[in-house]
Motif scaffolding. Sequence first.
Motif, PDB file in Angstrom:
ATOM      1  N   ASN A  21       0.808  -1.221   0.000  1.00 13.29           N
ATOM      2  CA  ASN A  21       0.000   0.000   0.000  1.00 13.29           C
ATOM      3  C   ASN A  21       0.843   1.273   0.000  1.00 13.29           C
ATOM      4  O   ASN A  21       0.421   2.292  -0.561  1.00 13.29           O
ATOM      5  N   ALA A  22       2.027   1.226   0.582  1.00 14.67           N
ATOM      6  CA  ALA A  22       2.937   2.371   0.497  1.00 14.67           C
ATOM      7  C   ALA A  22       3.366   2.590  -0.946  1.00 14.67           C
ATOM      8  O   ALA A  22       3.515   3.736  -1.407  1.00 14.67           O
ATOM      9  N   SER A  23       3.552   1.510  -1.671  1.00  8.76           N
ATOM     10  CA  SER A  23       3.926   1.606  -3.085  1.00  8.76           C
ATOM     11  C   SER A  23       2.783   2.190  -3.908  1.00  8.76           C
ATOM     12  O   SER A  23       2.995   3.044  -4.786  1.00  8.76           O
ATOM     13  N   LYS A  24       1.565   1.756  -3.617  1.00 12.47           N
ATOM     14  CA  LYS A  24       0.398   2.315  -4.318  1.00 12.47           C
ATOM     15  C   LYS A  24       0.238   3.796  -4.012  1.00 12.47           C
ATOM     16  O   LYS A  24      -0.086   4.609  -4.897  1.00 12.47           O
ATOM     17  N   MET A  25       0.463   4.149  -2.759  1.00 12.07           N
ATOM     18  CA  MET A  25       0.305   5.545  -2.336  1.00 12.07           C
ATOM     19  C   MET A  25       1.188   6.483  -3.152  1.00 12.07           C
ATOM     20  O   MET A  25       0.789   7.590  -3.520  1.00 12.07           O
ATOM     21  N   HIS A  26       2.412   6.012  -3.444  1.00 15.70           N
ATOM     22  CA  HIS A  26       3.371   6.872  -4.144  1.00 15.70           C
ATOM     23  C   HIS A  26       3.600   6.442  -5.590  1.00 15.70           C
ATOM     24  O   HIS A  26       4.552   6.885  -6.235  1.00 15.70           O
ATOM     25  N   ASP A  27       2.713   5.565  -6.078  1.00 14.63           N
ATOM     26  CA  ASP A  27       2.686   5.174  -7.493  1.00 14.63           C
ATOM     27  C   ASP A  27       4.020   4.610  -7.978  1.00 14.63           C
ATOM     28  O   ASP A  27       4.533   4.986  -9.038  1.00 14.63           O
ATOM     29  N   VAL A  28       4.584   3.707  -7.202  1.00 17.50           N
ATOM     30  CA  VAL A  28       5.828   3.041  -7.607  1.00 17.50           C
ATOM     31  C   VAL A  28       5.605   1.523  -7.598  1.00 17.50           C
ATOM     32  O   VAL A  28       4.655   1.025  -6.994  1.00 17.50           O
ATOM     33  N   ASP A  29       6.489   0.823  -8.262  1.00 21.38           N
ATOM     34  CA  ASP A  29       6.429  -0.637  -8.267  1.00 21.38           C
ATOM     35  C   ASP A  29       7.335  -1.191  -7.168  1.00 21.38           C
ATOM     36  O   ASP A  29       8.273  -0.525  -6.724  1.00 21.38           O
ATOM     37  N   TYR A  30       7.049  -2.416  -6.761  1.00 19.69           N
ATOM     38  CA  TYR A  30       7.891  -3.035  -5.737  1.00 19.69           C
ATOM     39  C   TYR A  30       8.031  -4.521  -6.007  1.00 19.69           C
ATOM     40  O   TYR A  30       7.198  -5.147  -6.679  1.00 19.69           O
ATOM     41  N   GLU A  31       9.098  -5.106  -5.488  1.00 19.72           N
ATOM     42  CA  GLU A  31       9.321  -6.552  -5.568  1.00 19.72           C
ATOM     43  C   GLU A  31       9.889  -7.025  -4.238  1.00 19.72           C
ATOM     44  O   GLU A  31      10.794  -6.390  -3.682  1.00 19.72           O
ATOM     45  N   ILE A  32       9.355  -8.121  -3.722  1.00 17.46           N
ATOM     46  CA  ILE A  32       9.842  -8.709  -2.471  1.00 17.46           C
ATOM     47  C   ILE A  32      10.562 -10.018  -2.795  1.00 17.46           C
ATOM     48  O   ILE A  32      10.005 -10.883  -3.479  1.00 17.46           O
ATOM     49  N   LYS A  33      11.783 -10.135  -2.321  1.00 20.90           N
ATOM     50  CA  LYS A  33      12.558 -11.358  -2.510  1.00 20.90           C
ATOM     51  C   LYS A  33      12.859 -11.950  -1.143  1.00 20.90           C
ATOM     52  O   LYS A  33      13.496 -11.309  -0.309  1.00 20.90           O
ATOM     53  N   TYR A  34      12.398 -13.183  -0.913  1.00 23.69           N
ATOM     54  CA  TYR A  34      12.604 -13.820   0.387  1.00 23.69           C
ATOM     55  C   TYR A  34      14.009 -14.408   0.466  1.00 23.69           C
ATOM     56  O   TYR A  34      14.434 -15.166  -0.403  1.00 23.69           O
ATOM     57  N   MET A  35      14.727 -14.046   1.535  1.00 25.73           N
ATOM     58  CA  MET A  35      16.152 -14.373   1.663  1.00 25.73           C
ATOM     59  C   MET A  35      16.463 -15.417   2.731  1.00 25.73           C
ATOM     60  O   MET A  35      17.549 -15.980   2.766  1.00 25.73           O
ATOM     61  N   GLY A  36      15.517 -15.668   3.629  1.00 30.25           N
ATOM     62  CA  GLY A  36      15.749 -16.651   4.686  1.00 30.25           C
ATOM     63  C   GLY A  36      14.476 -16.868   5.476  1.00 30.25           C
ATOM     64  O   GLY A  36      13.587 -15.992   5.516  1.00 30.25           O
ATOM     65  N   GLU A  37      14.393 -18.049   6.113  1.00 31.19           N
ATOM     66  CA  GLU A  37      13.153 -18.369   6.831  1.00 31.19           C
ATOM     67  C   GLU A  37      13.396 -19.491   7.828  1.00 31.19           C
ATOM     68  O   GLU A  37      14.184 -20.407   7.580  1.00 31.19           O
ATOM     69  N   SER A  38      12.704 -19.427   8.958  1.00 31.61           N
ATOM     70  CA  SER A  38      12.659 -20.550   9.874  1.00 31.61           C
ATOM     71  C   SER A  38      11.342 -20.515  10.636  1.00 31.61           C
ATOM     72  O   SER A  38      10.634 -19.504  10.629  1.00 31.61           O
ATOM     73  N   ILE A  39      11.049 -21.647  11.273  1.00 30.72           N
ATOM     74  CA  ILE A  39       9.810 -21.795  12.020  1.00 30.72           C
ATOM     75  C   ILE A  39      10.137 -22.112  13.480  1.00 30.72           C
ATOM     76  O   ILE A  39      11.302 -22.203  13.854  1.00 30.72           O
ATOM     77  N   CYS A  40       9.111 -22.266  14.288  1.00 31.71           N
ATOM     78  CA  CYS A  40       9.309 -22.640  15.689  1.00 31.71           C
ATOM     79  C   CYS A  40       9.198 -24.154  15.851  1.00 31.71           C
ATOM     80  O   CYS A  40       8.458 -24.817  15.137  1.00 31.71           O
ATOM     81  N   ALA A  41       9.946 -24.671  16.800  1.00 25.49           N
ATOM     82  CA  ALA A  41       9.874 -26.084  17.163  1.00 25.49           C
ATOM     83  C   ALA A  41      10.507 -26.227  18.540  1.00 25.49           C
ATOM     84  O   ALA A  41      11.236 -25.331  18.997  1.00 25.49           O
ATOM     85  N   ALA A  42      10.250 -27.339  19.200  1.00 21.80           N
ATOM     86  CA  ALA A  42      10.814 -27.575  20.529  1.00 21.80           C
ATOM     87  C   ALA A  42      11.340 -28.998  20.623  1.00 21.80           C
ATOM     88  O   ALA A  42      10.773 -29.925  20.042  1.00 21.80           O
ATOM     89  N   SER A  43      12.440 -29.172  21.338  1.00 23.00           N
ATOM     90  CA  SER A  43      13.044 -30.490  21.510  1.00 23.00           C
ATOM     91  C   SER A  43      12.085 -31.444  22.220  1.00 23.00           C
ATOM     92  O   SER A  43      11.324 -31.043  23.104  1.00 23.00           O
ATOM     93  N   SER A  44      12.134 -32.708  21.830  1.00 20.42           N
ATOM     94  CA  SER A  44      11.294 -33.747  22.428  1.00 20.42           C
ATOM     95  C   SER A  44      11.786 -34.081  23.831  1.00 20.42           C
ATOM     96  O   SER A  44      12.990 -34.261  24.047  1.00 20.42           O
ATOM     97  N   HIS A  45      10.862 -34.173  24.787  1.00 22.31           N
ATOM     98  CA  HIS A  45      11.242 -34.434  26.178  1.00 22.31           C
ATOM     99  C   HIS A  45      12.002 -35.752  26.323  1.00 22.31           C
ATOM    100  O   HIS A  45      12.956 -35.846  27.100  1.00 22.31           O
ATOM    101  N   GLU A  46      11.582 -36.767  25.559  1.00 24.25           N
ATOM    102  CA  GLU A  46      12.237 -38.073  25.673  1.00 24.25           C
ATOM    103  C   GLU A  46      13.715 -37.982  25.275  1.00 24.25           C
ATOM    104  O   GLU A  46      14.585 -38.578  25.919  1.00 24.25           O
ATOM    105  N   LEU A  47      13.990 -37.250  24.210  1.00 23.16           N
ATOM    106  CA  LEU A  47      15.380 -37.128  23.766  1.00 23.16           C
ATOM    107  C   LEU A  47      16.187 -36.226  24.697  1.00 23.16           C
ATOM    108  O   LEU A  47      17.390 -36.448  24.894  1.00 23.16           O
ATOM    109  N   ILE A  48      15.558 -35.197  25.236  1.00 22.98           N
ATOM    110  CA  ILE A  48      16.246 -34.347  26.215  1.00 22.98           C
ATOM    111  C   ILE A  48      16.717 -35.205  27.385  1.00 22.98           C
ATOM    112  O   ILE A  48      17.875 -35.105  27.831  1.00 22.98           O
TER     113      ILE A  48
END
Length: 439
Positions: free
Chosen positions: A323-350
């Motif tokens: 919406n900031a791009s629309k507001m000022h009439d410019v184009d934009y491109e998003i390139k994803y560079m890295g990602e991770s999710i949440c997880a927790a160690s299993s109690h049995e293995l701990i």
Amino acid sequence: MEKDICKFIEAIKERIIYYRRDFHKYPEVGWTEFRTASKIARRLTELGFDVKLGRDVLKEEDRMGLPSEEELDFHYKRALEQGADKEFIKPLKGGFTGVVGTMDLGDGPVLALRFDIDALKIRENNGENHAPSRLGFLSVNNDIMHACGHDCHAAIGLGVAEVLSNFKEKLDGYGTVKLIFQPAEEGVRGAKAMVGAGILDDVDYVIGGHIGLVAQAGTLVCGVNGFMATTKFDVSFKGLAAHAGGNPNKGKNTMLAACTSVLNLHSIPRHGKGASRINVGTLVSGTDRNIIPDSSIMKVETRGETTEVNDYLRNYAVRIIENASKMHDVDYEIKYMGESICAASSHELINRVKNIGSNLKCFDNIINVFTTSGGSEDFNFMMDKVQKNGGQGVYFAIGTDIKGGHHNSLFDINEEDMLKAVKLFSVLCVDILNNHDKN
């Protein structure tokens, strides 16, 4: 067998240290670990592992934050000049620098042990008080060094490979072990692509660890939880340049769009289900004072205590940028560079890590679980995959005497502590193979 394993590890101590110092001297950043990965593949093959690498262990479209083709080609050629294995480097070309060594010991559980191998863009300190400088294994690659211990992780992984190879006959009939050497952990860019390639699909137990991190010298943290989900992305704004005095109305000002984005990104309401972070770390825009800026580049990251919180932040951020791009009439491109999710160690293995760590008698202090805050770790993709398939996962930390701190030009460790890590990984692995049905 535990005593025999520990005795064997002490006997190959100098070899493990050699591995670490060799990797330290020739560091390579994410997706360019051509020399490192080719050397690992060669050694695993010599030790009797079935080795897969390159496109066989990485899903191409899931790789994130790749260097340019020119950079990849430069690092590939440099790796060859620095002694990369000429056979095993070929499948790695183009940034496919993952390696998986598998030892099939018969029917039984499938274990995966993960070791990250990439370095950082940091110029290493060359002072006499810095051991790599004093002892002759200082980084020879300008502005690149192992400042987070991944050289140690790669060496630990090869140490475990030596153990499994040496004791193979005593383990026949007990299951399968996969040693995963992952590229591009820094920036959380590599694990998702390895999971996407299917190398965790048949895994019952996945084990990861880090030297140092939250653990002081002599300490074992049996389970490290609390790594935040994160998304890292670059935004490019494209507009139209114009004379800032004569025809400013004819321009399309990308700096305005970028600045509007920054102010609103940092105004996103917090989420009620957990902590969150957002940061615009870089904003580059314009060329001179009398020109309407026609291009701007912004580097952004979001983090959430849960994957849900991070998804909320990321989606909100994308709407703001759009919406900031629309507001000022410019184009934009998003390139994803890295990602991770949440997880927790299993109690049995701990608990399993805790019991084995206690029996090894090489740790002065054993902490059951440490919940960190703020950082992220893409091993979570692997742990989440295995746990959703009904398996178990754990991520532990081996304490060491760290010089300079992580991501610092003076980073170094006590190499003796690598042996503790090799012992823990190896004995844990054998314990699971021998006692899977009792768990």
